[in-house]
Structures are given as C-alpha cells and as structure tokens.
Design a protein around this motif. Structure first.
Motif, PDB file in Angstrom:
ATOM      1  N   GLU A 130      18.893  11.084  -0.865  1.00  0.00           N
ATOM      2  CA  GLU A 130      20.026  10.685  -0.031  1.00  0.00           C
ATOM      3  C   GLU A 130      19.574   9.750   1.088  1.00  0.00           C
ATOM      4  N   ARG A 131      18.408  10.012   1.646  1.00  0.00           N
ATOM      5  CA  ARG A 131      17.897   9.150   2.709  1.00  0.00           C
ATOM      6  C   ARG A 131      17.601   7.752   2.184  1.00  0.00           C
ATOM      7  N   GLU A 132      17.032   7.677   0.977  1.00  0.00           N
ATOM      8  CA  GLU A 132      16.795   6.362   0.376  1.00  0.00           C
ATOM      9  C   GLU A 132      18.107   5.627   0.143  1.00  0.00           C
ATOM     10  N   GLN A 133      19.099   6.322  -0.360  1.00  0.00           N
ATOM     11  CA  GLN A 133      20.394   5.693  -0.613  1.00  0.00           C
ATOM     12  C   GLN A 133      21.017   5.170   0.670  1.00  0.00           C
ATOM     13  N   GLN A 134      20.890   5.924   1.755  1.00  0.00           N
ATOM     14  CA  GLN A 134      21.412   5.475   3.040  1.00  0.00           C
ATOM     15  C   GLN A 134      20.655   4.249   3.536  1.00  0.00           C
ATOM     16  N   ALA A 135      19.336   4.268   3.344  1.00  0.00           N
ATOM     17  CA  ALA A 135      18.528   3.121   3.762  1.00  0.00           C
ATOM     18  C   ALA A 135      18.906   1.876   2.976  1.00  0.00           C
ATOM     19  N   LEU A 136      19.106   2.031   1.658  1.00  0.00           N
ATOM     20  CA  LEU A 136      19.485   0.894   0.822  1.00  0.00           C
ATOM     21  C   LEU A 136      20.854   0.354   1.202  1.00  0.00           C
TER      22      LEU A 136
ATOM     23  N   SER B  41       0.818  -1.217   0.000  1.00  0.00           N
ATOM     24  CA  SER B  41       0.000   0.000   0.000  1.00  0.00           C
ATOM     25  C   SER B  41       0.850   1.265   0.000  1.00  0.00           C
ATOM     26  N   LEU B  42       1.869   1.264  -0.829  1.00  0.00           N
ATOM     27  CA  LEU B  42       2.736   2.424  -0.960  1.00  0.00           C
ATOM     28  C   LEU B  42       2.213   3.332  -2.074  1.00  0.00           C
ATOM     29  N   PRO B  43       2.388   4.644  -1.949  1.00  0.00           N
ATOM     30  CA  PRO B  43       1.895   5.557  -2.983  1.00  0.00           C
ATOM     31  C   PRO B  43       2.746   5.467  -4.249  1.00  0.00           C
ATOM     32  N   ALA B  44       2.173   5.913  -5.346  1.00  0.00           N
ATOM     33  CA  ALA B  44       2.925   5.988  -6.595  1.00  0.00           C
ATOM     34  C   ALA B  44       4.017   7.043  -6.468  1.00  0.00           C
ATOM     35  N   SER B  45       5.039   6.913  -7.309  1.00  0.00           N
ATOM     36  CA  SER B  45       6.153   7.856  -7.247  1.00  0.00           C
ATOM     37  C   SER B  45       6.649   8.149  -8.654  1.00  0.00           C
ATOM     38  N   ALA B  46       7.087   9.378  -8.851  1.00  0.00           N
ATOM     39  CA  ALA B  46       7.694   9.742 -10.132  1.00  0.00           C
ATOM     40  C   ALA B  46       9.035   9.034 -10.279  1.00  0.00           C
ATOM     41  N   ASP B  47       9.450   8.825 -11.524  1.00  0.00           N
ATOM     42  CA  ASP B  47      10.713   8.142 -11.802  1.00  0.00           C
ATOM     43  C   ASP B  47      11.857   9.141 -11.657  1.00  0.00           C
ATOM     44  N   ILE B  48      12.231   9.393 -10.426  1.00  0.00           N
ATOM     45  CA  ILE B  48      13.310  10.341 -10.129  1.00  0.00           C
ATOM     46  C   ILE B  48      14.420   9.618  -9.398  1.00  0.00           C
TER      47      ILE B  48
ATOM     48  N   GLY C 129      14.801   6.755  10.973  1.00  0.00           N
ATOM     49  CA  GLY C 129      14.320   7.826  10.111  1.00  0.00           C
ATOM     50  C   GLY C 129      12.991   7.457   9.480  1.00  0.00           C
ATOM     51  N   ALA C 130      12.525   8.273   8.571  1.00  0.00           N
ATOM     52  CA  ALA C 130      11.249   8.054   7.900  1.00  0.00           C
ATOM     53  C   ALA C 130      11.402   8.377   6.429  1.00  0.00           C
ATOM     54  N   LEU C 131      10.772   7.557   5.580  1.00  0.00           N
ATOM     55  CA  LEU C 131      10.785   7.782   4.136  1.00  0.00           C
ATOM     56  C   LEU C 131       9.386   8.173   3.693  1.00  0.00           C
ATOM     57  N   ALA C 132       9.275   9.341   3.092  1.00  0.00           N
ATOM     58  CA  ALA C 132       7.968   9.805   2.622  1.00  0.00           C
ATOM     59  C   ALA C 132       7.728   9.433   1.170  1.00  0.00           C
ATOM     60  N   VAL C 133       8.800   9.215   0.407  1.00  0.00           N
ATOM     61  CA  VAL C 133       8.698   8.885  -1.015  1.00  0.00           C
ATOM     62  C   VAL C 133       9.508   7.620  -1.273  1.00  0.00           C
ATOM     63  N   TYR C 134       8.951   6.756  -2.130  1.00  0.00           N
ATOM     64  CA  TYR C 134       9.628   5.517  -2.486  1.00  0.00           C
ATOM     65  C   TYR C 134       9.780   5.496  -3.999  1.00  0.00           C
ATOM     66  N   THR C 135      10.968   5.837  -4.486  1.00  0.00           N
ATOM     67  CA  THR C 135      11.183   5.936  -5.918  1.00  0.00           C
ATOM     68  C   THR C 135      11.241   4.542  -6.534  1.00  0.00           C
TER      69      THR C 135
END
Length: 344
Positions: free
Chosen positions: A66-72, A55-62, A233-239
């Motif tokens: 930096e937070r996502e990269q750290q999480a990954l 149930s994650l929202p849609a995301s633009a292909d961007i 932390g928290a992720l608001a967008v999931y690319t």
C-alpha cells in the motif's frame, strides 16, 4: 550552483522517501544457470539495471505494498503524463542547439564551426583535451581551435558536443542517490550511444542514434529527485512492479526533456516509441539500451556477460548481430581511456 545542477539538484536533499543508501558496488544479483540459458525477459534486465544503478536490494515478484502504491500515485501526480513542469528544466546554452543544427550541415566550414564553438569556453577546453589524447597524437602541434576541429572531424566533433551536453546532467547529484548513481547512468549512456551507432548502420543517421542513446535515461535522475523531495515515509522493499512503474515515469520525463531541448525529430520519435519499437531508430535504441545494460552490469559482476535477453533484437537484429555489438562494446570500453572519433 552550476547551470546543469538545477536539473538534479545541488543543494542538500529535502526530507522524503528514504531509499537504500548508495554503496560503491551494487548488491550482486546472480543468475540461475537455467535462466541464463533460456533467456531473461527484457523487463527483468531493466529491473536489475535500475537496482544496480541505485544499489537497491533484490525483491520477490509480489504485489506492491500500500505504501508503494501511494508513493507511485504521488509520483505520477507530479511527473506522469505532461504534468511535470518542464520550465523547471534548464535550457541548453544557446550555442549548443546551434551547433547540433550546424553539425547536420556537411557544407559548414571549419571557420564557422570554430566561431560557434569559441562562444563556449568549456566546450573549447573539452575539444582541446580530446584532440590532445593518444588517439589524435600528431607530429605537428595544434595551432588553433579551427585546426583542432578539422583534425577531429565532423563525426568526432558531434560526439564531443553531445557528450558535453549530457555528461554534466547524468553526473550531477541525483538527489539521495549521489554521485555513484550519476556515474553509473553516465557509464550506461556512453555504452548505449556507442551500441546505437554500431547498430544504426544502414538503418538511421548515426549521429541521431548516438544522441538518442545518450539521452535515453535522463529522466531517471529527475524521478529520483522527485521521490526524494516530495514523498514522505520510508520504503524498505522495492517490488518489480514498483521499479517498472518508476521506470515508465522516468521514460516519460526523458521524452519531455528531449522535446524541451528541441532535439531532432527522429530522436523524439525513438524515445516516444520506447515500448513498441516499430521504427528503425526505435529498434536500434531498444537493442542498444539492453546491450549497454548487460555489458555494464557484467563489468560489475551482477549479471552473466553472455546472458540471453528475450526480445533484445526488437524484431530487427539477429543473435549474431547482437553478439558482435556486445563484443564491440567490450573492446571499446576495455579501458578507461575513451576516445571520440571512432564512428564510421
């Protein structure tokens, strides 16, 4: 805590990355008409499926933040490659690997199977439940476990045994995502297994194809649990790139789990070839996985039922074969009453 709950957790999740709360229905991701006509890339379908499950929202292909990269990076440190501690995974109860091996032996008699199955009361109950369903209704009452096994047949018994193993895993609490995500993973596993059997005819062993379909996404829950427990932390967008990376790590965990559970070599090879699909069973699994994703999402109206998927056939199956496979899935899962003895 149950035996299988150890894999995806049963206790309250530790503070960690907060993803979108699970809803009873995924956020619809409507297709543009021209996209449906021209065909969706397989990667786009997998992205939609991951968002549907959690149930994650849609995301633009961007580009990932930096937070996502750290999480990954943190997730890869924990779960990537062979770094995940498979000793934290539960081992199968002893009777189940024995049964999986026994069910490959066409000469094994009903008495021996009944002896093995009788060691697992839960499995006995599942067999009696299935044999009492409408699909197996008989004039004479079932008088013994051996009678039920003979009536169910070896193929039907293989399905019951394998689903007895996998269903509790996928329905278990997957960390922050909860039961809705687990149910969707299980719904996909059922459809993927069924599609894999349908497409396996003349190419590979139907039972091994069924097993590969069932386990194909077991690593997703483990990754979700790692995100929940280990990351801050928290992720608001999931690319899309973030989702694709998480899916890759989940596939690696699926293979590790399958090795740990000592699944058949052909199943392991198919899971290992997930990105290339050169072996027949790998091609079967690739096509079945996408077909199951589309059918399940279409049932929830998050994708067009007749969406064309680029590369869905994995170089093996024609559009007509794939269309018939999807039609068979619709017939099989048209109602909630599922039966087990339908593999030919």
């Amino acid at each position: 805590m149950s035996f299988w709950a150890k894999l995806f957790g049963g206790a309250a999740p530790a503070p960690g990355v907060r993803m979108a709360p699970t809803a009873t229905r995924a956020v619809p991701l409507p297709l543009e008409p021209e996209t449906a006509a021209q065909g969706l890339p397989a990667a786009a379908v997998e992205d939609r499926f991951f968002r549907f499950v959690f149930s994650l929202p849609a995301s633009a292909d961007i580009a990932p933040s930096e937070r996502e990269q750290q999480a990954l990076q943190r997730l890869d440190d924990i779960c990537g490659g062979d770094r995940y501690d498979v000793r934290s995974l539960p081992r199968m109860p002893t009777v189940l690997p024995q049964l999986l091996r026994a069910l490959k032996n066409d000469d094994l008699n009903g008495a021996k199977l009944a002896e093995l199955i009788g060691r697992d009361p839960v499995l006995v109950g599942e067999i009696m439940r299935v044999i009492g369903s409408v699909a197996y209704r008989v004039v004479q009452p079932i008088t013994s476990l051996q009678h039920a096994i003979v009536l169910l047949g070896q193929v039907g018994l293989r399905q019951v045994v394998s689903m007895h193993v996998m269903k509790p895993i996928l329905l278990a609490n997957a960390g922050m995502f909860g039961q809705v995500a687990g149910q969707r993973l299980w719904d996909h596993a059922e459809r993927c297994a069924h599609a894999a059997v349908y497409l396996s005819k003349g190419l590979c062993d139907p039972f091994e194809a069924h097993l590969a379909g069932l386990v194909s996404n077991t690593g997703i829950g483990a990754v979700a649990r790692a995100l929940d427990k280990e990351l801050s932390g928290a992720l608001a967008v999931y690319t899309p790139q973030f989702i694709a990376s998480v899916a890759r790590i989940a596939a690696e965990l699926t293979l590790q789990a399958a090795r740990y559970w000592e699944l058949p070599p052909n199943v392991l090879e198919a899971l290992a070839e997930r990105g290339t699909a050169t072996l027949p069973m790998s091609q079967v699994l690739h096509a079945a996985n996408l077909a199951a994703m589309v059918e399940l999402m279409s049932e929830h109206q998050t994708i067009e039922r007749d969406a064309v998927i680029e590369g869905e056939g994995a170089g093996r199956f024609t559009p007509l074969q794939l269309a018939r496979c999807r039609q068979d899935l619709r017939r099989q899962f048209a109602s909630n009453e599922q039966t087990y003895g339908n593999i030919q």
